[in-house]
Design a protein around this motif. Structure first.
Motif, PDB file in Angstrom:
ATOM      1  N   MET A  12       0.854  -1.172   0.000  1.00  0.00           N
ATOM      2  CA  MET A  12       0.000   0.000   0.000  1.00  0.00           C
ATOM      3  C   MET A  12       0.897   1.232   0.000  1.00  0.00           C
ATOM      4  SD  MET A  12      -2.568   1.301   3.059  1.00  0.00           S
ATOM      5  CE  MET A  12      -2.433  -0.267   3.785  1.00  0.00           C
ATOM      6  N   ASP A  13       0.539   2.203  -0.812  1.00  0.00           N
ATOM      7  CA  ASP A  13       1.329   3.429  -0.818  1.00  0.00           C
ATOM      8  C   ASP A  13       0.784   4.428   0.208  1.00  0.00           C
ATOM      9  OD1 ASP A  13      -0.764   5.037  -1.917  1.00  0.00           O
ATOM     10  OD2 ASP A  13      -0.199   4.429  -3.932  1.00  0.00           O
ATOM     11  N   ARG A  14       1.562   5.459   0.457  1.00  0.00           N
ATOM     12  CA  ARG A  14       1.222   6.443   1.488  1.00  0.00           C
ATOM     13  C   ARG A  14      -0.070   7.189   1.147  1.00  0.00           C
ATOM     14  NH1 ARG A  14       4.035   7.551   5.793  1.00  0.00           N
ATOM     15  NH2 ARG A  14       3.799   9.539   6.821  1.00  0.00           N
ATOM     16  N   ARG A  50      -7.605   6.353   3.289  1.00  0.00           N
ATOM     17  CA  ARG A  50      -8.372   5.466   4.170  1.00  0.00           C
ATOM     18  C   ARG A  50      -8.357   5.962   5.616  1.00  0.00           C
ATOM     19  NH1 ARG A  50      -5.915  -0.256   2.452  1.00  0.00           N
ATOM     20  NH2 ARG A  50      -7.323  -1.055   4.053  1.00  0.00           N
ATOM     21  N   LEU A  51      -7.185   6.378   6.078  1.00  0.00           N
ATOM     22  CA  LEU A  51      -7.053   6.858   7.446  1.00  0.00           C
ATOM     23  C   LEU A  51      -7.808   8.159   7.657  1.00  0.00           C
ATOM     24  CD1 LEU A  51      -5.830   6.549  10.254  1.00  0.00           C
ATOM     25  CD2 LEU A  51      -3.775   7.698   9.390  1.00  0.00           C
ATOM     26  N   LEU A 102       0.668   7.894  12.716  1.00  0.00           N
ATOM     27  CA  LEU A 102      -0.222   6.743  12.636  1.00  0.00           C
ATOM     28  C   LEU A 102      -0.062   6.036  11.287  1.00  0.00           C
ATOM     29  CD1 LEU A 102      -2.362   4.966  13.875  1.00  0.00           C
ATOM     30  CD2 LEU A 102      -4.060   6.711  13.375  1.00  0.00           C
ATOM     31  N   MET A 103       0.108   6.802  10.212  1.00  0.00           N
ATOM     32  CA  MET A 103       0.356   6.192   8.898  1.00  0.00           C
ATOM     33  C   MET A 103       1.659   5.400   8.905  1.00  0.00           C
ATOM     34  SD  MET A 103      -0.798   8.665   5.784  1.00  0.00           S
ATOM     35  CE  MET A 103       0.021  10.134   6.364  1.00  0.00           C
ATOM     36  N   ASP A 104       2.712   5.959   9.512  1.00  0.00           N
ATOM     37  CA  ASP A 104       3.986   5.238   9.606  1.00  0.00           C
ATOM     38  C   ASP A 104       3.795   3.907  10.321  1.00  0.00           C
ATOM     39  OD1 ASP A 104       5.271   7.358   8.346  1.00  0.00           O
ATOM     40  OD2 ASP A 104       6.017   8.225  10.223  1.00  0.00           O
ATOM     41  N   PHE A 105       3.031   3.933  11.413  1.00  0.00           N
ATOM     42  CA  PHE A 105       2.730   2.722  12.176  1.00  0.00           C
ATOM     43  C   PHE A 105       2.007   1.702  11.296  1.00  0.00           C
ATOM     44  CE2 PHE A 105      -0.263   0.275  14.733  1.00  0.00           C
ATOM     45  CZ  PHE A 105       0.551  -0.254  15.724  1.00  0.00           C
ATOM     46  N   ILE A 106       0.977   2.154  10.596  1.00  0.00           N
ATOM     47  CA  ILE A 106       0.189   1.254   9.726  1.00  0.00           C
ATOM     48  C   ILE A 106       1.057   0.668   8.620  1.00  0.00           C
ATOM     49  CG2 ILE A 106      -1.687   1.184   8.027  1.00  0.00           C
ATOM     50  CD1 ILE A 106      -3.064   3.387   9.805  1.00  0.00           C
ATOM     51  N   ALA A 160       4.279   0.349   8.438  1.00  0.00           N
ATOM     52  CA  ALA A 160       5.325  -0.540   8.953  1.00  0.00           C
ATOM     53  C   ALA A 160       4.762  -1.936   9.237  1.00  0.00           C
ATOM     54  CB  ALA A 160       5.934   0.053  10.222  1.00  0.00           C
ATOM     55  N   ARG A 161       3.497  -2.015   9.563  1.00  0.00           N
ATOM     56  CA  ARG A 161       2.898  -3.303   9.918  1.00  0.00           C
ATOM     57  C   ARG A 161       2.172  -3.994   8.768  1.00  0.00           C
ATOM     58  NH1 ARG A 161       4.472  -0.631  13.789  1.00  0.00           N
ATOM     59  NH2 ARG A 161       4.875  -1.399  15.858  1.00  0.00           N
ATOM     60  N   THR A 162       1.763  -3.239   7.772  1.00  0.00           N
ATOM     61  CA  THR A 162       1.052  -3.868   6.653  1.00  0.00           C
ATOM     62  C   THR A 162       1.984  -4.225   5.504  1.00  0.00           C
ATOM     63  OG1 THR A 162       0.504  -1.716   5.686  1.00  0.00           O
ATOM     64  CG2 THR A 162      -1.127  -2.714   7.165  1.00  0.00           C
ATOM     65  N   GLY A 163       3.100  -3.524   5.390  1.00  0.00           N
ATOM     66  CA  GLY A 163       4.029  -3.808   4.307  1.00  0.00           C
ATOM     67  C   GLY A 163       3.518  -3.254   2.988  1.00  0.00           C
ATOM     68  N   PRO A 164       4.334  -3.323   1.956  1.00  0.00           N
ATOM     69  CA  PRO A 164       3.984  -2.720   0.670  1.00  0.00           C
ATOM     70  C   PRO A 164       2.887  -3.444  -0.089  1.00  0.00           C
ATOM     71  CG  PRO A 164       6.091  -3.846   0.532  1.00  0.00           C
ATOM     72  CD  PRO A 164       5.665  -3.880   1.979  1.00  0.00           C
ATOM     73  N   ALA A 165       2.630  -4.706   0.194  1.00  0.00           N
ATOM     74  CA  ALA A 165       1.653  -5.470  -0.592  1.00  0.00           C
ATOM     75  C   ALA A 165       0.243  -5.411  -0.037  1.00  0.00           C
ATOM     76  CB  ALA A 165       2.092  -6.931  -0.667  1.00  0.00           C
TER      77      ALA A 165
END
Length: 84
Positions: free
Chosen positions: A1-3, A9-10, A72-76, A78-83
């Motif tokens: 997922m891109d920023r 979404r956030l 919060l986006m950085d947190f998301i 980091a945990r979801t990864g690029p895919a």
């Protein structure tokens, strides 16, 4: 997922919890500028878990990612990864 996708979404999640006239940006201070309180924040956390398929535990809440949407986006991301 891109920023940009993450932000879109956030942003929808956060907008449900802050005043309609709030100027929401990635650098907005959730508590001080947007008037988010602890109850609102718990709702945001629950919605983030559902929207992004995350499990946010007590240890995660001790980290410094609750201050701004950008953190919060950085947190998301980091945990979801690029895919995700």
């Amino acid at each position: 997922m891109d920023r940009d996708s993450c932000w879109a979404r956030l942003r929808g999640i956060i907008e449900k919890r802050c005043p309609k006239d709030a100027a929401l940006t990635p650098s907005s201070l959730l508590f001080d500028e947007l008037g988010i309180d602890s109850i609102d924040m718990m709702g945001i956390i629950i919605d983030v878990e559902k929207e992004f398929g995350l499990k946010i535990g007590g240890q995660d809440l001790a980290e410094d990612w609750l201050g701004t949407p950008a953190k919060l986006m950085d947190f998301i991301l980091a945990r979801t990864g690029p895919a995700a």
